[in-house]
Design a protein around this motif. Sequence first.
Motif: not given
Length: 469
Positions: A396-424
């Motif tokens: 049985k599960l007890l407590g509060a509803p979970t966050r809800g971040v499962l349907d879209i998954s398996n993360m990857h990352q890539v830097d912008s051409p300027s290297k200023n940003l990284t997209l996850h």
Amino acid sequence: MKKLAFLLSFFPLISTASDYSCEQEFNWLKKTFENNDAGFQYALSQKGEKNYLEHNKASLKAIKNADDISDCHQKLQQWLLFFREGHIGLSLNVKKESNASVHNFNKTEFQKYLNNKTKEDIEGIWRLPSYTVGLKKEGSNYNGYVIDSTNSKWQPGQLKLILNEENDGTYKATYYMADHSIRHVDSVDFIDQNHLSLGNNWLTLSRQNPKEESKAEVLQYVQLMESKTPLVKRLSKETALLRIPSFSYTDKKHIDTVIRDNLETILNTENLIIDIRGNGGGSDISYEEILPIIYTNPIRNVGVEFLSTPLNNSRMLKFIDDENFSDDDKKWAKEGYKTLQQRPGQFVNLDAQSVSVKKLENVNPLPKKVGILIDESNGSTAEQFLLAAKQSYKVKLLGAPTRGVLDISNMHQVDSPSKNLTLHYSLSKSLRIPEMTIDGKGIQPDFYLDSSIPAYQWVSYTRGMLEEM
């Protein structure tokens, strides 16, 4: 689905911003996300193309007025939030001005001031991992100055955190991380007069030398929440507790060890409480040793499909060359890469079937009843664990509803051409969509523990319920 440990670092390589164009960064971000994120089209179908076009128009207007690279970063993050909250992010790889000023804070004088106070309040000397801070009221804020630190990057007198009281009497916090970067915390909870919880158990502050000791129940709760490694604790003759703060791949060996060392106790105890509060996920393989303990019947797991693009598929090549992966895992990655490359632009199920069924030979007679404590911090792999665990008749599960971040998954990352940003961003979409979605809703507890039951009482409440059932 093949279970690999997907390790993602959000600690970017720091550079200094030279010439940059926020509009160019936005164009790169938009194109890269639209072409590669597995959840983009699904979000568009849910929110509508018209709303998306309006969102782009408003975002572009805001971006053109960005003051600097930090302001640009914040505005681009707001653009990303249109799609979903979890398994998505944008890191800024530019070194920002740190909060390194040393303030004139005298511990001795502050301690004298505290000794003369007749009543304890937020002001005081507090301990947190690696730091001791003095929380002093200055104006409408409580400012926390470093008194001692085991982190060489921090000196006594530097500002570590700020507590801001809101109009409704609640508090929010500004916390300066180990590298002096800022983290904004939306929730500050008073566990009791001697303990503060920031960000739903993300960080706990304990008062040094309190005038009145905390209850044993509170001290146990703080111990559980502060623990960075799994532990087993016998609560009574009838009930044992297993605490799992994280399913990180690096924690798998610790989880396996604590289960192995305490398996006799667990399998000879009537009830088991598994406390995963604050567990934000990790790797599926980290909970494999827990399932046989609670197993009663075959466990069905609905798989995922990967979006095939050149950028996305390149991750498989990295796995093939990664010395941390086994030969079997490398073989899976090699075969997966070949399959994905044959179907560009399509969603591809890399498993033979859409649903896998896990069957075990033995059903342990004990524990007979299992209560799993959950909260709104549980996401990703923690939610995948719950989908498997709740199929057991014992659970049985007890407590509060979970966050809800499962349907879209398996993360990857890539830097912008300027290297200023990284997209996850994410590579896969669950085959549960659209019939059984978790994102935005979370997994609901069987027994909701409302706010009249303080978090530090959840263990004793669950123990009492299990022992009376």
